[in-house]
Motif scaffolding. Structure first.
Motif, PDB file in Angstrom:
ATOM      1  N   TYR A   4       0.849  -1.196   0.000  1.00 25.65           N
ATOM      2  CA  TYR A   4       0.000   0.000   0.000  1.00 25.65           C
ATOM      3  C   TYR A   4       0.886   1.247   0.000  1.00 25.65           C
ATOM      4  N   PRO A   5       0.412   2.344  -0.575  1.00 22.99           N
ATOM      5  CA  PRO A   5       1.187   3.597  -0.545  1.00 22.99           C
ATOM      6  C   PRO A   5       1.248   4.144   0.878  1.00 22.99           C
ATOM      7  N   THR A   6       2.333   4.787   1.213  1.00 24.19           N
ATOM      8  CA  THR A   6       2.446   5.418   2.522  1.00 24.19           C
ATOM      9  C   THR A   6       1.517   6.639   2.593  1.00 24.19           C
ATOM     10  N   VAL A   7       1.237   7.070   3.822  1.00 28.49           N
ATOM     11  CA  VAL A   7       0.308   8.186   4.038  1.00 28.49           C
ATOM     12  C   VAL A   7       1.023   9.227   4.915  1.00 28.49           C
ATOM     13  N   PRO A   8       1.851  10.061   4.322  1.00 26.08           N
ATOM     14  CA  PRO A   8       2.608  11.044   5.109  1.00 26.08           C
ATOM     15  C   PRO A   8       1.730  12.194   5.577  1.00 26.08           C
ATOM     16  N   ALA A   9       2.274  13.020   6.453  1.00 26.11           N
ATOM     17  CA  ALA A   9       1.571  14.219   6.906  1.00 26.11           C
ATOM     18  C   ALA A   9       1.200  15.078   5.707  1.00 26.11           C
ATOM     19  N   GLY A  10       0.027  15.675   5.771  1.00 24.50           N
ATOM     20  CA  GLY A  10      -0.455  16.490   4.668  1.00 24.50           C
ATOM     21  C   GLY A  10      -1.355  15.743   3.709  1.00 24.50           C
ATOM     22  N   SER A  11      -1.449  14.421   3.865  1.00 23.83           N
ATOM     23  CA  SER A  11      -2.308  13.622   2.985  1.00 23.83           C
ATOM     24  C   SER A  11      -3.780  13.916   3.256  1.00 23.83           C
ATOM     25  N   ARG A  12      -4.591  13.816   2.205  1.00 21.18           N
ATOM     26  CA  ARG A  12      -6.047  13.960   2.359  1.00 21.18           C
ATOM     27  C   ARG A  12      -6.632  12.565   2.537  1.00 21.18           C
ATOM     28  N   VAL A  13      -7.304  12.365   3.661  1.00 19.72           N
ATOM     29  CA  VAL A  13      -7.793  11.032   4.033  1.00 19.72           C
ATOM     30  C   VAL A  13      -9.312  11.041   4.129  1.00 19.72           C
ATOM     31  N   ALA A  14      -9.956  10.146   3.380  1.00 18.60           N
ATOM     32  CA  ALA A  14     -11.410  10.033   3.419  1.00 18.60           C
ATOM     33  C   ALA A  14     -11.837   9.268   4.665  1.00 18.60           C
ATOM     34  N   ALA A  31     -12.994  10.966  15.204  1.00 20.22           N
ATOM     35  CA  ALA A  31     -12.340  10.598  13.944  1.00 20.22           C
ATOM     36  C   ALA A  31     -11.593  11.788  13.351  1.00 20.22           C
ATOM     37  N   LEU A  32     -12.209  12.944  13.392  1.00 17.16           N
ATOM     38  CA  LEU A  32     -11.551  14.153  12.890  1.00 17.16           C
ATOM     39  C   LEU A  32     -10.308  14.471  13.715  1.00 17.16           C
ATOM     40  N   GLU A  33     -10.442  14.329  15.028  1.00 16.52           N
ATOM     41  CA  GLU A  33      -9.315  14.610  15.913  1.00 16.52           C
ATOM     42  C   GLU A  33      -8.158  13.650  15.649  1.00 16.52           C
ATOM     43  N   ASN A  34      -8.468  12.357  15.504  1.00 12.53           N
ATOM     44  CA  ASN A  34      -7.422  11.363  15.241  1.00 12.53           C
ATOM     45  C   ASN A  34      -6.730  11.634  13.915  1.00 12.53           C
ATOM     46  N   CYS A  35      -7.513  11.986  12.922  1.00 18.58           N
ATOM     47  CA  CYS A  35      -6.961  12.251  11.594  1.00 18.58           C
ATOM     48  C   CYS A  35      -5.997  13.440  11.627  1.00 18.58           C
ATOM     49  N   ARG A  36      -6.405  14.493  12.279  1.00 22.08           N
ATOM     50  CA  ARG A  36      -5.562  15.688  12.360  1.00 22.08           C
ATOM     51  C   ARG A  36      -4.339  15.455  13.237  1.00 22.08           C
ATOM     52  N   MET A  37      -4.477  14.619  14.261  1.00 17.66           N
ATOM     53  CA  MET A  37      -3.347  14.304  15.126  1.00 17.66           C
ATOM     54  C   MET A  37      -2.223  13.632  14.327  1.00 17.66           C
ATOM     55  N   LEU A  38      -2.606  12.858  13.303  1.00 20.21           N
ATOM     56  CA  LEU A  38      -1.629  12.181  12.455  1.00 20.21           C
ATOM     57  C   LEU A  38      -1.120  13.088  11.330  1.00 20.21           C
ATOM     58  N   GLY A  39      -1.598  14.331  11.324  1.00 17.06           N
ATOM     59  CA  GLY A  39      -1.125  15.282  10.323  1.00 17.06           C
ATOM     60  C   GLY A  39      -1.867  15.222   9.010  1.00 17.06           C
ATOM     61  N   TRP A  40      -3.027  14.546   8.984  1.00 19.74           N
ATOM     62  CA  TRP A  40      -3.789  14.391   7.754  1.00 19.74           C
ATOM     63  C   TRP A  40      -4.921  15.408   7.663  1.00 19.74           C
ATOM     64  N   GLU A  41      -5.365  15.647   6.450  1.00 20.60           N
ATOM     65  CA  GLU A  41      -6.529  16.488   6.207  1.00 20.60           C
ATOM     66  C   GLU A  41      -7.753  15.580   6.044  1.00 20.60           C
ATOM     67  N   PRO A  42      -8.692  15.598   6.979  1.00 23.21           N
ATOM     68  CA  PRO A  42      -9.847  14.695   6.888  1.00 23.21           C
ATOM     69  C   PRO A  42     -10.888  15.165   5.893  1.00 23.21           C
ATOM     70  N   VAL A  43     -11.494  14.204   5.201  1.00 17.69           N
ATOM     71  CA  VAL A  43     -12.591  14.475   4.285  1.00 17.69           C
ATOM     72  C   VAL A  43     -13.711  13.495   4.635  1.00 17.69           C
ATOM     73  N   VAL A  44     -14.745  13.979   5.298  1.00 18.41           N
ATOM     74  CA  VAL A  44     -15.828  13.114   5.773  1.00 18.41           C
ATOM     75  C   VAL A  44     -16.777  12.770   4.625  1.00 18.41           C
TER      76      VAL A  44
END
Length: 217
Positions: A4-14, A31-44
């Motif tokens: 699988y591709p890696t998911v670095p900080a700044g990634s947009r995560v559905a 879920a939003l909090e966890n996503c942002r804690m990992l440095g990702w941009e959440p898309v619900v």
């Protein structure tokens, strides 16, 4: 099988809910909090807040959110917000071609295992059997997941061996599974005679399957 591709900080995560319903607003907020804690941009997902019986919306609504994430090249990974029941009802409608064209990391466990197995069978792509997005991440779980998605884990980003145990024997009467029909590959079907193995006593027992995933806890 492809990593699988890696998911670095700044990634947009559905963030999607393809199985059981969420508790609103607590599960979404976590879920939003966890996503942002990992440095990702959440898309619900559009229908993530829906509820129908014991599902997070009707089958077509849950499938819409999942396929939208698979088809959107601006989405880098898909994190399922909970398990429950309902994933297997969507397997025949998943857009496997989009995932083959633009591989993305899929994260989740419990009922989400159905997607992990289908993605491996239809796309030859590994995925992450890890916490759901709505869960409370312990420090260990956070470190483990972060290592797995960034490639810091020693197993991350490596090609994987075949996922069915050599002790397994296929039934000669097996039929094509729904996801196999959708992606044009043959495979065992949950509705046909199951895969079995023979125990030391000679009796037939439940199958032993290894899921095509990376473990992140």
């Amino acid at each position: 099988m492809h990593p699988y591709p890696t998911v670095p900080a700044g990634s947009r995560v559905a963030l999607v809910a393809p199985a059981g319903p969420l508790k609103i607003p607590n599960d979404i907020d976590r879920a939003l909090e966890n996503c942002r804690m990992l440095g990702w941009e959440p898309v619900v997902g559009e229908h993530a807040r829906q509820k129908f019986s014991y599902f997070a919306g009707h089958d077509d609504e849950r499938l819409h959110d999942l396929n939208h994430a698979l088809r959107d090249d601006g989405i880098d990974a898909i994190w399922c917000m909970r398990g429950g029941y309902g994933a297997m009802r969507l397997l025949d409608g998943l857009d496997y071609e989009s995932l083959r064209r633009r591989p993305k990391a899929l994260i989740g466990y419990s009922d989400i295992t159905a997607f992990h197995c289908a993605v491996q069978a239809c796309c030859e792509l590994s995925s992450l059997h890890g916490p759901t997005a709505r869960g409370t991440l312990t420090p260990f779980a956070e470190r483990s997941l972060r290592a797995a998605v960034t490639g810091a884990d020693s197993c991350a980003g490596k090609s994987l061996p075949p996922v069915i145990s050599t002790s397994m024997s296929y039934s000669p009467m097996r039929k094509r599974s729904p996801c196999a029909s959708a992606c044009g590959r043959s495979g065992p079907s949950a509705s046909s005679e199951p895969l079995t193995k023979t125990s030391r006593s000679g009796t037939r027992s439940s199958p032993t399957l290894r899921t095509p995933t990376r473990w992140a806890w």
